[in-house]
Design a protein around this motif. Structure first.
Motif, PDB file in Angstrom:
ATOM      1  N   GLY A  26       0.781  -1.231   0.000  1.00 46.40           N
ATOM      2  CA  GLY A  26       0.000   0.000   0.000  1.00 46.40           C
ATOM      3  C   GLY A  26       0.808   1.274   0.000  1.00 46.40           C
ATOM      4  O   GLY A  26       0.241   2.370   0.094  1.00 46.40           O
ATOM      5  N   TYR A  27       2.110   1.191  -0.131  1.00 43.82           N
ATOM      6  CA  TYR A  27       2.950   2.379  -0.192  1.00 43.82           C
ATOM      7  C   TYR A  27       4.237   2.058  -0.940  1.00 43.82           C
ATOM      8  O   TYR A  27       4.573   0.894  -1.169  1.00 43.82           O
TER       9      TYR A  27
ATOM     10  N   VAL B 294       1.942   7.400  -0.586  1.00 43.80           N
ATOM     11  CA  VAL B 294       0.696   6.647  -0.737  1.00 43.80           C
ATOM     12  C   VAL B 294      -0.187   7.380  -1.741  1.00 43.80           C
ATOM     13  O   VAL B 294      -0.076   8.596  -1.911  1.00 43.80           O
TER      14      VAL B 294
ATOM     15  N   CYS C  28      -0.557  11.836  -5.351  1.00 49.64           N
ATOM     16  CA  CYS C  28       0.134  11.045  -4.329  1.00 49.64           C
ATOM     17  C   CYS C  28       0.678  11.986  -3.265  1.00 49.64           C
ATOM     18  O   CYS C  28       1.100  13.095  -3.568  1.00 49.64           O
TER      19      CYS C  28
ATOM     20  N   ALA D  70       3.403   4.842   8.310  1.00 50.28           N
ATOM     21  CA  ALA D  70       2.648   4.317   7.167  1.00 50.28           C
ATOM     22  C   ALA D  70       1.150   4.429   7.391  1.00 50.28           C
ATOM     23  O   ALA D  70       0.398   4.879   6.515  1.00 50.28           O
ATOM     24  N   SER D  71       0.690   4.035   8.565  1.00 49.94           N
ATOM     25  CA  SER D  71      -0.742   4.080   8.855  1.00 49.94           C
ATOM     26  C   SER D  71      -1.284   5.516   8.896  1.00 49.94           C
ATOM     27  O   SER D  71      -2.308   5.814   8.277  1.00 49.94           O
TER      28      SER D  71
ATOM     29  N   ARG E 134      -1.540   6.819   5.315  1.00 52.32           N
ATOM     30  CA  ARG E 134      -2.692   6.269   4.596  1.00 52.32           C
ATOM     31  C   ARG E 134      -3.992   6.906   5.084  1.00 52.32           C
ATOM     32  O   ARG E 134      -4.896   7.177   4.288  1.00 52.32           O
TER      33      ARG E 134
ATOM     34  N   ALA F 198      -4.303  10.286   3.450  1.00 51.15           N
ATOM     35  CA  ALA F 198      -4.733  10.148   2.055  1.00 51.15           C
ATOM     36  C   ALA F 198      -6.231   9.873   1.977  1.00 51.15           C
ATOM     37  O   ALA F 198      -6.927  10.419   1.117  1.00 51.15           O
ATOM     38  N   GLY F 199      -6.733   9.040   2.892  1.00 42.29           N
ATOM     39  CA  GLY F 199      -8.160   8.755   2.915  1.00 42.29           C
ATOM     40  C   GLY F 199      -8.991   9.978   3.240  1.00 42.29           C
ATOM     41  O   GLY F 199     -10.049  10.209   2.643  1.00 42.29           O
TER      42      GLY F 199
END
Length: 274
Positions: A192-193, A209, A219, A239-240, A243, A246-247
């Motif tokens: 996912g990245y 991401v 991105c 990372a979390s 993401r 981005a959401g």
């Protein structure tokens, strides 16, 4: 009377040219056959329109001879309103919030003519940034985390065309081994990245991401000093949240009212039927 007829022909040519631009905007890269099918225009007509638009700087060839993409000059068509308004109105405040909480700077990038272009950053707001004047910088697809993640998640036909474009490039940074690249993109899709190639800047690293909508819009990447964090640190701590950011941006974009669209090609084409 002849003058009126000429005027009508000129207006019709303009409508056809706008229809081709609208179709290209929806597909990013497209062939003459694809554009002819979507606009319901004869292929010779589409080709002539594309050559006219190319000579005026609005479109460019994308790798192979029969594929085209929008070029920088097309931005001049939107000078009447703020281009990338959704970036400053939606993404920028959310990016600033991320950097306030987690310190490291972010960069927002989009694809343009075989490169990833930096549209917005939070570098000025980060005490740990060592990069300045980044907005507008064009970076190679295959060496940046953003370029790699974009390639991993964009539609198959777009990926093929981008890789074809890169294969026709004379730049060494655009060279790739198809098998190794395929394995890398599979890995990116799974996790996912994507991570940045250290060749870009050995002092910094990056993780990126995609911000998804009906397609990949853009991105978002986090940049850090290479000696300060390990890849394990980045995976566990950032990372979390990246993401999640981005959401949030994608949700905000989806909630905004869509700008008025050009009249659909099929509608104006039908209105011109004898």
């Amino acid at each position: 009377m002849a003058r009126t007829g000429g005027h009508e022909r000129g207006v019709r040519a303009l409508e056809r040219g706008l229809a081709v631009l609208a179709a290209m905007n929806r597909h990013k890269v497209a062939s003459v056959v694809e554009l002819a099918r979507e606009t319901r225009l004869p292929r010779p007509t589409v080709y002539r329109l594309l050559e006219t638009l190319r000579s005026a700087g609005f479109v460019a060839r994308a790798g192979s001879a029969n594929r085209f993409c929008l070029a920088r000059q097309v931005r001049t068509l939107s000078d009447g309103f703020v281009d990338d308004e959704w970036i400053s109105g939606t993404a920028k405040p959310l990016m600033a919030e991320f950097t306030r909480k987690l310190v490291w700077p972010l960069a927002l990038m989009t694809f343009e003519e075989g490169r990833m272009v930096i549209r917005e950053t939070t570098h000025p707001a980060s005490s740990l940034s060592i990069d300045y004047g980044m907005v507008g910088r064009r970076l190679p697809m295959l060496r940046t985390a953003a370029g790699r993640v974009y390639l991993a998640v964009c539609p198959d036909n777009e990926r093929r065309t981008i890789l074809d474009m890169l294969a026709h490039s004379d730049a060494g940074e655009d060279r790739f081994d198809a098998r190794r690249l395929g394995a890398l993109l599979d890995s990116i899709r799974a996790q996912g990245y994507a991570l940045q190639d250290r060749e870009i800047n050995p002092k910094t690293s990056g993780i990126s991401v995609p911000i998804r909508g009906s397609r990949v819009f853009v991105c978002v990447s986090m940049i850090w000093i290479a000696s300060a964090l390990t890849m394990e640190d980045v995976h566990k701590r950032f990372a979390s949240p990246l993401r999640a950011l981005a959401g949030r941006i994608a949700d905000e974009i989806a909630g905004r009212a869509a700008p008025p669209a050009l009249k659909s090609p099929s509608a104006w084409q039908q209105s011109r039927q004898p």
